[in-house]
Design a protein around this motif. Structure first.
Motif, PDB file in Angstrom:
ATOM      1  N   LEU A  66     -19.195   6.090 -16.421  1.00 55.10           N
ATOM      2  CA  LEU A  66     -18.642   6.838 -15.735  1.00 55.10           C
ATOM      3  C   LEU A  66     -19.538   8.551 -16.582  1.00 55.10           C
ATOM      4  O   LEU A  66     -20.279   9.102 -15.728  1.00 55.10           O
ATOM      5  N   TRP A 105     -22.222  10.883 -14.349  1.00 57.58           N
ATOM      6  CA  TRP A 105     -22.131  12.636 -14.399  1.00 57.58           C
ATOM      7  C   TRP A 105     -23.455  13.026 -15.204  1.00 57.58           C
ATOM      8  O   TRP A 105     -23.801  14.674 -14.705  1.00 57.58           O
ATOM      9  N   LYS A 145     -15.729   8.805  -4.874  1.00 57.07           N
ATOM     10  CA  LYS A 145     -16.402   9.119  -6.346  1.00 57.07           C
ATOM     11  C   LYS A 145     -18.035   8.505  -6.344  1.00 57.07           C
ATOM     12  O   LYS A 145     -18.488   9.469  -6.587  1.00 57.07           O
ATOM     13  N   PHE A 146     -18.371   6.928  -6.494  1.00 57.54           N
ATOM     14  CA  PHE A 146     -19.121   6.493  -6.751  1.00 57.54           C
ATOM     15  C   PHE A 146     -20.819   6.587  -5.602  1.00 57.54           C
ATOM     16  O   PHE A 146     -21.284   7.314  -5.697  1.00 57.54           O
TER      17      PHE A 146
END
Length: 135
Positions: free
Chosen positions: A37, A41, A100-101
């Protein structure tokens, strides 16, 4: 004449094979990046910084979808109370409309595509500065 058709068929098969190999390789690296993650980002942030440094405007439609709930409470009919009052009522936490992905993947693709488009003069569209300012 028979040789021309064979060459075209061979080219189509070669392109399809290359596309399949590229898609498989791309999906492999995409799947490997899923648990990372922080790195995803940071990669997206780096691409965004490069994108902004190239002085290109980007839309915020993806950000709005990312921050919006999956079910709009204004459109959903409420029977008086919005919080569960009985044990049979199910509490529904905030669920994003755009996970989110998918958001990260879409915004990264958009940044890369827009960055590549800046290298071609076909995409240089003259715009009156006042319209951009008020937009």
């Amino acid at each position: 004449m028979k040789g021309i058709g064979d060459d075209a068929a061979t080219a189509v098969v070669a392109i399809a094979k290359w596309k399949s190999n590229f898609s498989r390789t791309f999906q492999y690296y995409l799947d490997r990046s899923t648990p990372h993650l922080t790195e995803r980002w940071l990669g997206t942030l780096a691409i965004a910084v490069i994108y902004v440094l190239r002085d290109i405007y980007f839309g915020t439609e993806g950000v709005i979808g990312f921050l919006s709930p999956k079910v709009d409470p204004e459109l959903e009919v409420l029977d008086g109370a919005s919080l569960p009052t009985k044990g049979s009522n199910e509490f529904r936490p905030f669920i994003r409309r755009l996970p989110k992905f998918k958001f990260l993947y879409s915004i990264t693709k958009a940044f890369c595509m827009a960055f590549l488009m800046t290298f071609f003069s076909v995409f240089d569209v003259p715009v009156f500065w006042l319209i951009v300012l008020f937009y």
